[in-house]
Design an enzyme around this catalytic site. Sequence first.
Site, PDB file in Angstrom:
ATOM      1  N   HIS A 100       0.871  -1.169   0.000  1.00 43.27           N
ATOM      2  CA  HIS A 100       0.000   0.000   0.000  1.00 43.27           C
ATOM      3  C   HIS A 100       0.912   1.224   0.000  1.00 43.27           C
ATOM      4  CE1 HIS A 100      -2.584  -2.991   2.044  1.00 43.27           C
ATOM      5  NE2 HIS A 100      -3.620  -2.309   1.571  1.00 43.27           N
ATOM      6  N   ASP A 103       2.053   2.178   3.601  1.00 44.19           N
ATOM      7  CA  ASP A 103       3.071   1.422   4.330  1.00 44.19           C
ATOM      8  C   ASP A 103       4.437   1.542   3.667  1.00 44.19           C
ATOM      9  OD1 ASP A 103       0.709  -0.845   3.532  1.00 44.19           O
ATOM     10  OD2 ASP A 103       2.537  -0.957   2.359  1.00 44.19           O
TER      11      ASP A 103
END
Length: 439
Positions: A100, A103
């Site tokens: 993602h 992250d």
Amino acid sequence: MKEFFPQIPVIKYEGPGSTNPLAFRHYNPDEIIDGGRMRDKLKFALAWWHTMCAEGTDMFGSGTMDKSFGGNTLMETYENKAYAAFELMNKLSVDYFCFHDRDLAPEGATIAESCANVKHIAGIVKELMAKYDKKLLWGTANCFGNPRYVHGAGTSCNADVFAFAAAQIKCALDTTIELGGQGYVFWGGREGYETLLNTDMGLELDNLARLLKMAAEYGRAHGFTGDFYIEPKPKEPTKHQYDFDASTVLAFLRKYDLTKDFKLNIEANHATLAGHTFQHELCVARINGAFGSIDANQGDMLLGWDTDQFPTNVYETTLCMLEVIRAGGFTNGGLNFDSKARRASMTDEDIVHSFIAGMDAFALGYKLALRIIKDGRIDEFVKARYASYSSGIGADIVSGKATLESLSDYAHSLGDVKSKDSGRQEYLENILNSIMFDR
């Protein structure tokens, strides 16, 4: 270069007889199996969010693990996560990763600052990909964590939030293209609702389709040749998720004419929450030509939420790989370990043990699935069970020759009809056990 896991050796294959906890017993990356290398057949991927970021927090407690990797500043921490990730992938023979945007890099004060952060870390990641010969399986945008997405992203009641989500997706998709990603995933983390008293479901679904179509058109126009995926999930965090299960997603894709670009990313734990088996969801995707990729994990049948445990149930991995083989294997997809060590398993060794367990479970499952196909008894039984459709009136039904009138005439000529065909489930389950264990 600093070593982040100095106590962890390169994990090697030692075979089923090994008692070394830091060795593979079934996953032999370069073993030729079913016409190719095992690593290319399984396409294991590290989930950046769980492995590099998740600190063991849950709804009742704070973190138990330190995932700062020695960083003294926020950006240095995220840089170190990248270096640590590739060291870990190298030691585990994991060839792919998934991310993602949030992250991979921290969110900034503005969308421009956030994109700059992602671009900076992506530059480091690209260098590490070349150094370690690793690939990006798929990327995605976290359009659910920030409070702005409290009412969803593509389904938000606020057009400004919709626009912000579009900008965030563009940045994540640009990054995926830059890193040579083979897929891009949409998980509707908050694309759903709690009550229809405040919800225009029709508008929300229309808008979600508009956002997906925009993303697909942008990606194709900018060189993305991989697959777009939707990942079904029935609940958490909203009560009524629009991506409930594979069948629900397929209906959505067909309604909005999105099947050309979109396939399904099936997660085992999400299947459980939807009241299905993992194999069922994979089969639904496969027979509809929508099988794409897999988030590999398992849930706890005694817990009613998404526990994201590393998969160790060999029955599940075997039946999963049976569907993958029947689908013709992976193309752009793979087995992404959307899995995390338990909150009480808080050491680096625990992370490595988790990967070894999951990778061995799927490698063994793949071998057993091939054994089931070679044995042939289960497939032969299924074929024989439907033999009445290969000739006579059954063949007329399958070919489309039969009409309601012709079937009625045929039925009247039969008199009474009784089904005496046993499903023989227990017999087949016994065959499955004998194939898996009688060696």
